[in-house]
Design an enzyme around this catalytic site. Structure first.
Site, PDB file in Angstrom:
ATOM      1  N   CYS A 229      32.487  20.691  73.345  1.00  0.00           N
ATOM      2  CA  CYS A 229      31.131  20.560  73.864  1.00  0.00           C
ATOM      3  C   CYS A 229      31.568  19.962  75.467  1.00  0.00           C
ATOM      4  CB  CYS A 229      30.449  19.320  73.201  1.00  0.00           C
ATOM      5  SG  CYS A 229      28.788  19.141  73.654  1.00  0.00           S
ATOM      6  N   HIS A 230      30.858  20.413  76.233  1.00  0.00           N
ATOM      7  CA  HIS A 230      30.853  20.114  77.839  1.00  0.00           C
ATOM      8  C   HIS A 230      30.309  18.666  78.128  1.00  0.00           C
ATOM      9  CE1 HIS A 230      30.998  24.606  78.132  1.00  0.00           C
ATOM     10  NE2 HIS A 230      31.823  24.194  79.077  1.00  0.00           N
TER      11      HIS A 230
ATOM     12  N   MET B  69      23.408  19.882  71.435  1.00  0.00           N
ATOM     13  CA  MET B  69      24.457  19.039  70.842  1.00  0.00           C
ATOM     14  C   MET B  69      24.224  17.460  70.929  1.00  0.00           C
ATOM     15  SD  MET B  69      26.170  21.209  69.170  1.00  0.00           S
ATOM     16  CE  MET B  69      27.311  20.210  68.414  1.00  0.00           C
TER      17      MET B  69
ATOM     18  N   ASP C  38      23.814   2.254  57.918  1.00  0.00           N
ATOM     19  CA  ASP C  38      24.766   1.340  57.962  1.00  0.00           C
ATOM     20  C   ASP C  38      24.087  -0.074  57.507  1.00  0.00           C
ATOM     21  OD1 ASP C  38      27.480   0.115  58.725  1.00  0.00           O
ATOM     22  OD2 ASP C  38      26.482  -0.505  60.512  1.00  0.00           O
TER      23      ASP C  38
END
Length: 161
Positions: free
Chosen positions: A76-77, A113, A128
Site C-alpha cells: 500500500c502506498h 485501504m 478490546d
C-alpha cells in the site's frame, strides 16, 4: 475480469507505479459492524465502562489507523490524507455498533485501504475495550461502499448508505 496489479510479469509482488497517474480528489467510504450481548451494548451506551468512552476511543483509533495503513499493508502506498471521519452508531437488533469511515485525499492513488483499515481498527478497539465482559462479540460486514476519483470514476455498492 481485470488482472491483479500487485504482481510483475514474473509473478513477484511489487508496489504499483502510480507516477503517471493524475492527482485527483479521491474519496472512499467503508463500513462494518460488531455484534455483542445486549448488556455490553447497554454498558457502551451508558458511558459507564470502566475503561472509559468506548466509542470515543474507537473513533480516535480508527483515525490513527488510517494514517498507518501503508505500514500495515505491505504494498500500500503511503498517502497524504486530507480528511478522515469515523462515524459510530449503535443498534438494538441485533445489539451492535456500526462503523462507517469516509477517507479523502488529493493524490495519485485511491484511499480505500485507509478507509477499510480505519473500520477494522475502530471495531477491534470496541472488542478490546469490551472483551472482559463479552467474549461472544463478532465483527463482520467490513466492505467498501463508495469510491470516487481517479481514472476508474465513481463506484457505489448497491443498497449501501
Amino acid at each position: 475480469m481485470s488482472t491483479l496489479t500487485h504482481f510483475n510479469a514474473k509473478g513477484e509482488a511489487h508496489m504499483v507505479d502510480v507516477g503517471d497517474k493524475s492527482v485527483t480528489h479521491r474519496v472512499a467510504v467503508a463500513e462494518g459492524h460488531i455484534t455483542m450481548e445486549p448488556e455490553t451494548l447497554a454498558l457502551i451506551r451508558s458511558g459507564t465502562h470502566k475503561k472509559g468512552d468506548v466509542l470515543g476511543i474507537a473513533r480516535v483509533a480508527g483515525i490513527m489507523a488510517s494514517k498507518k495503513t501503508s505500514e500495515l499493508v505491505p504494498l500500500c502506498h503511503p498517502i497524504s490524507l486530507t480528511h478522515v471521519e469515523v462515524e459510530l452508531s449503535t443498534a438494538d437488533s441485533p445489539p451492535s455498533v456500526h462503523c462507517r469511515v469516509t477517507a479523502e485525499t488529493r493524490g495519485q492513488t485511491g484511499v480505500e485501504m485507509e478507509a477499510l483499515t480505519a473500520v477494522q481498527v475502530a471495531l477491534l478497539t470496541v472488542y478490546d475495550m469490551c472483551k472482559a465482559v463479552d467474549r461472544f462479540m463478532t465483527m463482520g460486514g467490513v466492505r467498501l461502499v463508495h469510491k470516487s476519483g481517479g481514472k476508474s470514476g465513481t463506484w457505489d455498492l448497491k443498497g449501501s448508505g
